[in-house]
Scaffold this active site. Structure first.
Site, PDB file in Angstrom:
ATOM      1  N   VAL A 150       0.831  -1.203   0.000  1.00  0.00           N
ATOM      2  CA  VAL A 150       0.000   0.000   0.000  1.00  0.00           C
ATOM      3  C   VAL A 150       0.869   1.258   0.000  1.00  0.00           C
ATOM      4  O   VAL A 150       0.591   2.233  -0.678  1.00  0.00           O
ATOM      5  CB  VAL A 150      -0.923   0.003   1.244  1.00  0.00           C
ATOM      6  CG1 VAL A 150      -1.829   1.223   1.236  1.00  0.00           C
ATOM      7  CG2 VAL A 150      -1.755  -1.270   1.272  1.00  0.00           C
ATOM      8  N   ASP A 188       3.536   1.844  -1.417  1.00  0.00           N
ATOM      9  CA  ASP A 188       4.116   2.185  -2.715  1.00  0.00           C
ATOM     10  C   ASP A 188       3.123   2.894  -3.627  1.00  0.00           C
ATOM     11  O   ASP A 188       3.475   3.322  -4.715  1.00  0.00           O
ATOM     12  CB  ASP A 188       4.599   0.919  -3.440  1.00  0.00           C
ATOM     13  CG  ASP A 188       5.689   0.207  -2.672  1.00  0.00           C
ATOM     14  OD1 ASP A 188       6.491   0.908  -2.050  1.00  0.00           O
ATOM     15  OD2 ASP A 188       5.719  -1.025  -2.705  1.00  0.00           O
ATOM     16  N   SER A 241      -2.454   0.615  -4.968  1.00  0.00           N
ATOM     17  CA  SER A 241      -3.898   0.752  -5.157  1.00  0.00           C
ATOM     18  C   SER A 241      -4.222   2.059  -5.869  1.00  0.00           C
ATOM     19  O   SER A 241      -5.108   2.121  -6.711  1.00  0.00           O
ATOM     20  CB  SER A 241      -4.617   0.686  -3.811  1.00  0.00           C
ATOM     21  OG  SER A 241      -4.415  -0.575  -3.224  1.00  0.00           O
ATOM     22  N   LYS A 284       5.605   7.916  -7.158  1.00  0.00           N
ATOM     23  CA  LYS A 284       5.718   9.065  -6.245  1.00  0.00           C
ATOM     24  C   LYS A 284       6.842  10.008  -6.652  1.00  0.00           C
ATOM     25  O   LYS A 284       7.512  10.592  -5.783  1.00  0.00           O
ATOM     26  CB  LYS A 284       5.917   8.591  -4.789  1.00  0.00           C
ATOM     27  CG  LYS A 284       4.796   7.645  -4.323  1.00  0.00           C
ATOM     28  CD  LYS A 284       4.751   7.533  -2.825  1.00  0.00           C
ATOM     29  CE  LYS A 284       3.677   6.543  -2.397  1.00  0.00           C
ATOM     30  NZ  LYS A 284       3.578   6.373  -0.965  1.00  0.00           N
ATOM     31  N   GLY A 289      11.863 -64.033   0.461  1.00  0.00           N
ATOM     32  CA  GLY A 289      11.989 -64.762   1.728  1.00  0.00           C
ATOM     33  C   GLY A 289      13.387 -64.558   2.280  1.00  0.00           C
ATOM     34  O   GLY A 289      14.264 -63.971   1.612  1.00  0.00           O
ATOM     35  N   LEU A 290      13.592 -65.035   3.490  1.00  0.00           N
ATOM     36  CA  LEU A 290      14.884 -64.849   4.163  1.00  0.00           C
ATOM     37  C   LEU A 290      16.014 -65.539   3.403  1.00  0.00           C
ATOM     38  O   LEU A 290      15.777 -66.454   2.594  1.00  0.00           O
ATOM     39  CB  LEU A 290      14.808 -65.436   5.572  1.00  0.00           C
ATOM     40  CG  LEU A 290      13.892 -64.714   6.560  1.00  0.00           C
ATOM     41  CD1 LEU A 290      13.716 -65.558   7.816  1.00  0.00           C
ATOM     42  CD2 LEU A 290      14.456 -63.337   6.892  1.00  0.00           C
ATOM     43  N   SER A 315      14.616 -59.435  -1.207  1.00  0.00           N
ATOM     44  CA  SER A 315      13.710 -58.276  -1.343  1.00  0.00           C
ATOM     45  C   SER A 315      12.873 -58.088  -0.083  1.00  0.00           C
ATOM     46  O   SER A 315      11.667 -58.326  -0.090  1.00  0.00           O
ATOM     47  CB  SER A 315      12.823 -58.404  -2.581  1.00  0.00           C
ATOM     48  OG  SER A 315      12.280 -59.702  -2.735  1.00  0.00           O
TER      49      SER A 315
END
Lengths: 637, 301
Positions: A39, A41, A44, A172, A474-475, A548
């Site tokens: 605002v 700057d 609006s 400004k 599996g293991l 896996s």
């Protein structure tokens, strides 16, 4: 010609020749821009001035404005233009604005849509939203204050969102006596900063929103300035579609239009390039080729269409194509990938958590995405990079993102419509993040899927079988390899076309560059999965035997194959039994601390929840287990 | 081969089509709110284009107050038929039973027939997305309205729960019971609407064009005597005036303007040279500032 002349001329035209005016208005182009500034700057005021100068304010609104100005305005008895652009009642009462507002005005040449993004805490989120659809950004600077931290923030965000036209509005000027020196110093400061963050060009205009200098008409007090006034520049600057239409043709399919069996149209908005009947196209991600037959509209078929138009295409061939696919020029299709590097902007109070799945929307494609790795955060005020693990509201970070399916995309810089995405919280359904893709992470990014005529079904049919991947898990010492080997022998003897992918063998060749770190193990499994997939594509029954241990890896492989082709075989052997067998002496080493991360000892084995086949090697011999698996696979008996 | 740059109207049309297709693809049961006004006419026309050669894949819903202009009912039925779309007409049964009307009940009339009626219809049919013809340029509080505007299961609009809309990506996900209003004409201005009607030759209610019509002047508004339910106050007499309407609603609540503009270009000319904003003709807007916002929170549109 100055802006104010333009406006009066337009007014005359309305009164004197409405048809000529309508013809002129009909041919106007559209420019969307964003104004950045707080605002203080005079943002609006500037927007209010643009609306006022282009006669977008009616008498009743002006009367209300004059009354309001006297009551709550900040300009004494003068009109406070800022009051024209305030918003929701709740905000008005609190004196803050929390959102993006869109305003409209037109001049002789163009219609404009202004995204007005007020400041305060939500700034980044709001500005990113407003900038996402803008062709141009007006960065406001108070001439008394020069380049501030917020100027840097606004410029960085505009640049981040790919806005190529930057206007530095030094406002400004009336308060610095319209001094050229002040203006020149600010422009010089800004140029240094712009270079730093990669803004190649910008246009600087000295102006006064309050007095109207250099908005629509040149200000008498600034005769030293010989550039365009703001409205002139906005009227003449190039828009993004000018750039996009020169790129290769791409269109995300939004909707498949199928009123009856004779018509099948693919509807969408053209993201880039142009298209004409007869042009060869490729559908992504499938890679299927065809050519455009017609461009169908209610006003008759078109002989060509360009970026920005919403069209319906029909293709010469009956190929699969649905919502989320991209139809592209056959010789320049976009990339397809499932892992990306992207800049992410967070828009939710709830922080971003890596690993959490979010819904993702890109183009017309919906998928699921997770942030796999946050590389660094960017401080929006200082542009400094810092490491981070999560990302809070208004945070910006460069991240790696992974999706659950391959999506066609382009780099955001090239085309925002195919490179910008949003992330959505899957529980609240709120839009929580916005991202801009830099590039795909895989090296395969420039290799396109080649659709083949002999399909995987055809391969399998010739062999008289259905392709399958039997994934033994599996293991260590559970008997996976032994059983898999027996299954293969039995299938082979029965005339089936099979292949057993052995872990050790794979590590001698394809995967010899991989070690045993966690990342390498995952990559090992991924490659085995890819090779197994190719083999099932060739119609083979493939067996693999890898520990896996993690569900996520097994799920990854499962998702790579068509539904039903992945058969998880859980070789269920209790740890104590496997350890007692200890065929390779590995458990002994692990117990002695010589082997780290050994599954079952100091690394977990996640048992399958829903394995298609489970064999218990305590109750069954290897031979029985193999027979059982084959029976399960091909039905009893 | 060079093509001219797309005009702003072509881009607006393409955007509206894009929005409608997104809703058709992502909503479970969409509907188009159809008020028979000029914005509705444009919205329907764009919908026909979006899905051509198929008819739009959703019905039209008219939330009727029974007090619309006769000419509106005629055009409504014909437009739906020509578009090949199902037309649903909802009249609030409670308002009907209690005989709620614009003469006796003031704001309650709009509240019950329109606001309540709309909620009833959406709940009754289970629509989860409703297209509306609202534009951002209409009123200050609408400048911030999303294209996809979310409503709670009670049809309330909560400013804090609205989602950011980036690029052309609209998040249409919602929980069961929640719904959205979708405004495909958000970025059109009043001039764009008129220009598009003119260019595309879209049929609108003839009341938008000036003609001699039977009128009464009351409280500064020129009202049209559209049927024999009109209640005259003491001393009121029917006067033939050349009038047209800038907006259309319930005839006893809609003020006309005196005008000689009998063609679309003339209407547009008058509109551009006029000095008052569009909504002045509607009695319901003469409330305090931000009235629309309040109505929106209550589920008015």
């Amino acid at each position: 010609m100055t802006g104010s002349d333009v406006i009066y001329k337009t007014d005359d035209l309305i009164a004197e020749d409405i048809d000529a005016y309508l013809d002129q208005h009909q041919h106007k182009s559209l420019l969307r821009f964003i104004t950045c500034g707080s605002v203080d700057d005079g943002k609006s005021t500037l927007i209010g001035r643009l609306l006022y100068d282009s006669k977008m304010i009616f008498e009743d609104q002006l009367a209300a404005l004059e009354a309001d100005s006297k009551q709550v305005g900040t300009q004494g008895q003068d009109i406070d233009f800022a009051l024209l652009v305030d918003g929701l009642a709740a905000e008005r009462e609190q004196g803050i604005t929390i959102d993006v507002a869109y305003r409209f005005f037109a001049t002789e040449k163009r219609k404009f849509i202004v995204a007005d993004t007020p400041g305060h805490e939500q700034y980044t989120r709001n500005m990113v939203t407003g900038a996402s659809t803008a062709d141009l950004a007006v960065i406001l600077i108070d001439a008394r204050k020069g380049v501030l931290i917020q100027t840097r923030r606004h410029s960085y965000l505009a640049h981040l969102l790919g806005i190529r036209n930057i206007v530095l509005a030094v406002n400004k000027m009336d308060l610095v006596d319209y001094e050229q020196g002040t203006f020149d110093d600010i422009v010089s400061d800004y140029r240094d900063f712009a270079d730093e963050i990669g803004i190649e060009k910008f246009v600087a205009i000295p102006l006064s929103g309050l007095k109207g200098d250099n908005i629509a008409a040149p200000g008498d007090a600034m005769r030293w300035y010989d550039g365009p006034v703001l409205l002139d520049h906005l009227e003449n600057v190039g828009i993004d579609y000018d750039r996009l239409r020169n790129q290769p043709f791409r269109m995300a399919v939004q909707w498949v239009n199928r009123p009856d069996l004779d018509f099948r149209g693919f509807a969408g908005m053209i993201a880039s390039g142009r298209i004409a009947p007869g042009d060869a196209v490729r559908v992504l991600p499938s890679g299927k080729m065809s050519s455009v037959e017609r461009i169908v509209t209610m006003n008759g078929d078109l002989d060509q269409a360009v970026a920005g138009q919403s069209v319906t295409l029909t293709l010469a061939d009956e190929i699969d194509c649905s919502r989320g696919d991209v139809i592209a020029a056959a010789d320049a299709p976009p990339e397809v990938a499932d892992q990306f590097e992207a800049t992410l902007v967070w828009m939710s109070d709830e922080p971003m958590l890596p690993g959490r799945p979010y819904a993702m929307k890109i183009g017309s494609s919906n998928c699921r995405a997770t942030v796999t790795d946050e590389k660094y955060q960017v401080n929006v005020n200082t542009m400094e990079k810092a490491p981070g693990k999560t990302l809070g509201l208004n945070g910006i970070a460069v991240c790696n993102i992974s999706t659950d399916k391959p999506v066609p995309f382009t780099a955001y810089d090239e085309n925002p419509d195919l490179g910008g995405f949003i992330l959505i919280d899957r529980i609240t359904n709120a839009t929580v993040g916005a991202g801009m893709i830099h590039f795909a992470l895989r090296r395969s990014q420039n290799i396109h899927w080649q659709a083949v005529d002999v399909t995987r079904e055809a391969h399998a049919e010739l062999k008289g079988q259905q392709a399958r991947l039997l994934w033994f898990t599996g293991l260590s010492g559970s008997g996976k390899s032994t059983i898999a080997n027996l299954v293969e022998k039995k299938l082979h003897a029965a005339g089936r076309h099979t292949f057993l992918l052995d872990g050790d063998n794979v590590r001698h060749g394809l995967n010899r560059d991989l070690g045993f770190t966690d990342a390498d193990r995952v990559e090992n499994i991924r490659r085995v999965g890819e090779v197994a997939k190719l083999m099932t594509d060739a119609g083979l029954i493939v067996m693999t035997a890898f520990i896996s241990p993690f569900r996520s890896e097994r799920r990854m492989i499962r998702n790579m194959l068509p539904k039903g082709d992945f058969v998880e075989v859980f070789v269920d052997t209790p740890l104590e039994v496997a350890e007692e067998r200890d065929v390779k002496g590995l458990y002994k080493k692990a117990r002695a601390g010589e082997l780290k991360n050994f599954t079952g000892i100091d690394s977990p084995y996640e048992e399958p929840d829903n394995a298609e086949i489970r064999v218990n090697t305590v109750e069954m011999s290897a031979e029985e287990a193999a027979d059982y698996i084959i029976a399960q696979l091909f039905g009893e008996g | 081969m060079t093509l001219e740059r797309l005009t702003h109207l072509e881009r607006l049309e393409a955007e509206s089509i894009h929005i409608m297709r997104e809703v058709a693809a992502e909503a479970e049961k969409p509907v188009m709110l159809y008020s028979v006004g000029k914005d509705s006419a444009v919205m329907l026309h764009v919908a026909k284009k979006a899905f051509y050669p198929a008819p739009p894949p959703f019905p039209l819903l008219h939330v009727d107050t029974t007090w619309k202009f006769q000419a509106m009912y005629e055009l409504r039925d014909r437009s739906a038929r020509e578009a090949g779309m199902e037309l649903l007409v909802h009249q609030n049964p409670e308002a009907k039973e209690r005989g709620i009307n614009p003469f006796d009940h003031g704001p309650l009339h709009t509240d019950m027939w329109k606001t309540e009626g709309l909620k009833q219809a959406l709940t009754e049919y289970g629509f989860d997305a409703a297209f509306g013809g609202a534009r951002r340029d209409e009123e200050k509080s609408r400048a911030k309205e999303r294209v996809f505007s979310f409503r709670t299961a009670n049809h309330r609009w909560d400013p804090k729960s609205q989602r950011p809309e980036l690029w052309k990506l609209y998040n249409a996900r919602k929980a069961k019971g929640e719904s959205m209003r979708v405004f495909p004409l958000s970025n059109w201005t009043e001039l764009d609407i008129w220009q598009y009607i003119h260019l595309e030759n879209i049929e609108i209610v003839p009341l938008y064009l000036s003609a001699k019509r039977p009128t009464v002047e009351r409280d500064g508004l020129i009202l049209m005597v559209d049927d024999d339910r009109f209640r005259f106050e003491d001393g009121e007499e029917v006067v033939e005036r050349s009038i047209r309407f800038r907006t259309l609603g319930c005839y006893p609540l809609t003020g006309a303007v005196e005008s000689e503009a009998a063609t679309l270009p003339e209407v547009i000319q008058e509109m551009l040279l006029t000095t008052t904003s569009e909504r002045e003709g509607r009695a319901i807007d003469h409330d305090q500032a931000a009235s629309m916002e309040k109505k929106k929170q209550e589920g008015y549109f």
